[in-house]
Scaffold this motif. Structure first.
Motif, PDB file in Angstrom:
ATOM      1  N   ARG A  60       0.838  -1.201   0.000  1.00  0.00           N
ATOM      2  CA  ARG A  60       0.000   0.000   0.000  1.00  0.00           C
ATOM      3  C   ARG A  60       0.870   1.248   0.000  1.00  0.00           C
ATOM      4  O   ARG A  60       1.676   1.458   0.886  1.00  0.00           O
ATOM      5  CB  ARG A  60      -0.907   0.027   1.236  1.00  0.00           C
ATOM      6  N   HIS A  61       0.735   1.994  -1.043  1.00  0.00           N
ATOM      7  CA  HIS A  61       1.322   3.315  -1.128  1.00  0.00           C
ATOM      8  C   HIS A  61       0.153   4.281  -1.061  1.00  0.00           C
ATOM      9  O   HIS A  61      -0.985   3.903  -1.317  1.00  0.00           O
ATOM     10  CB  HIS A  61       2.086   3.491  -2.441  1.00  0.00           C
ATOM     11  N   TRP A  62       0.362   5.487  -0.775  1.00  0.00           N
ATOM     12  CA  TRP A  62      -0.753   6.412  -0.637  1.00  0.00           C
ATOM     13  C   TRP A  62      -1.513   6.593  -1.940  1.00  0.00           C
ATOM     14  O   TRP A  62      -2.655   6.978  -1.957  1.00  0.00           O
ATOM     15  CB  TRP A  62      -0.287   7.755  -0.076  1.00  0.00           C
ATOM     16  N   TYR A  63      -0.887   6.248  -3.068  1.00  0.00           N
ATOM     17  CA  TYR A  63      -1.539   6.499  -4.343  1.00  0.00           C
ATOM     18  C   TYR A  63      -1.677   5.269  -5.235  1.00  0.00           C
ATOM     19  O   TYR A  63      -2.241   5.358  -6.306  1.00  0.00           O
ATOM     20  CB  TYR A  63      -0.787   7.584  -5.109  1.00  0.00           C
ATOM     21  N   ARG A  64      -1.165   4.092  -4.849  1.00  0.00           N
ATOM     22  CA  ARG A  64      -1.225   2.954  -5.746  1.00  0.00           C
ATOM     23  C   ARG A  64      -1.040   1.626  -5.037  1.00  0.00           C
ATOM     24  O   ARG A  64      -0.616   1.580  -3.892  1.00  0.00           O
ATOM     25  CB  ARG A  64      -0.219   3.101  -6.864  1.00  0.00           C
ATOM     26  N   SER A  65      -1.356   0.551  -5.755  1.00  0.00           N
ATOM     27  CA  SER A  65      -1.212  -0.811  -5.255  1.00  0.00           C
ATOM     28  C   SER A  65      -0.328  -1.588  -6.216  1.00  0.00           C
ATOM     29  O   SER A  65      -0.705  -1.819  -7.357  1.00  0.00           O
ATOM     30  CB  SER A  65      -2.575  -1.488  -5.168  1.00  0.00           C
ATOM     31  N   VAL A  66       0.841  -1.974  -5.760  1.00  0.00           N
ATOM     32  CA  VAL A  66       1.792  -2.707  -6.580  1.00  0.00           C
ATOM     33  C   VAL A  66       1.884  -4.128  -6.043  1.00  0.00           C
ATOM     34  O   VAL A  66       2.088  -4.332  -4.853  1.00  0.00           O
ATOM     35  CB  VAL A  66       3.189  -2.030  -6.541  1.00  0.00           C
ATOM     36  N   TYR A  67       1.707  -5.105  -6.943  1.00  0.00           N
ATOM     37  CA  TYR A  67       1.871  -6.509  -6.565  1.00  0.00           C
ATOM     38  C   TYR A  67       3.313  -6.909  -6.816  1.00  0.00           C
ATOM     39  O   TYR A  67       3.919  -6.502  -7.814  1.00  0.00           O
ATOM     40  CB  TYR A  67       0.939  -7.399  -7.393  1.00  0.00           C
ATOM     41  N   CYS A  68       3.855  -7.698  -5.913  1.00  0.00           N
ATOM     42  CA  CYS A  68       5.234  -8.155  -6.085  1.00  0.00           C
ATOM     43  C   CYS A  68       5.332  -9.630  -5.738  1.00  0.00           C
ATOM     44  O   CYS A  68       4.564 -10.150  -4.938  1.00  0.00           O
ATOM     45  CB  CYS A  68       6.192  -7.330  -5.243  1.00  0.00           C
TER      46      CYS A  68
END
Length: 181
Positions: free
Chosen positions: A14-22
């Motif tokens: 969780r970033h304040w502006y996006r969702s990155v899957y890793c």
């Protein structure tokens, strides 16, 4: 074969502006680093063995990188994906998206020959779709899809270089497809 998930971000970071899957995965395979590097670098052959890859062609090449265009799809969905591929033979291959449906997409392969034979392969994948809806839908199956993709590369290595000592990940692909039905 050793399979280990190093970091499993099943829910997006969780970033304040996006969702990155890793996803990070490591396997030990009975092939050389050079063989596995050649297999991963042979983008034009991806449609022969890689699930969801419909077409692949090399678009350009310069001193630093190769550029490829792929069409990937599942059922009725088809997307064009442009990528920049930078390899350091036989140790690593880094791929980043240049065009396509992702806000970001990158994957890095690392190949390490082992003293007792075989090769340790590490794969790091990060992605985020531009569409939040698609990101949420695909995110639920992301880790299984990556395992299926890695299993396809392993199966291709077995077909090209001989049978591995362990069973393949072919069942992971059928699991992914059955969950999306």
């Amino acid at each position: 074969m050793l399979i280990r998930i190093l970091r499993n971000c099943g829910w997006p970071e969780r970033h304040w502006y996006r969702s990155v899957y890793c996803h990070e995965e490591q396997r030990v395979l009975p092939y050389t680093a050079e063989q596995l590097y050649d297999l991963v670098a042979d983008v034009e052959r991806y449609p022969d063995f890689l699930p969801w890859c419909i077409t692949a062609r090399l678009a350009a090449r310069d001193n630093l990188a190769t550029y490829a265009d792929l069409v990937v799809g599942f059922r009725m969905i088809r997307e064009r994906l442009g990528s920049r591929i930078v390899g350091v033979r036989p140790g690593s291959i880094d791929v980043t998206q240049t065009s396509g449906p992702f806000h970001c997409l990158s994957n890095s392969w690392y190949f390490h020959d082992l003293d007792d034979g075989g090769c340790r392969v590490e794969l790091d994948v990060e992605f985020e779709f531009r569409s939040r809806v698609l990101n949420a839908l695909v995110g639920a199956l992301f880790h299984e899809a990556v395992r299926c993709m890695v299993g396809a590369f392993e199966g291709r290595a077995r077909a090209l270089y001989g049978d591995a000592t362990e069973a393949s990940m072919a069942t992971a692909c059928s699991t992914v497809e059955s969950r999306t039905a």
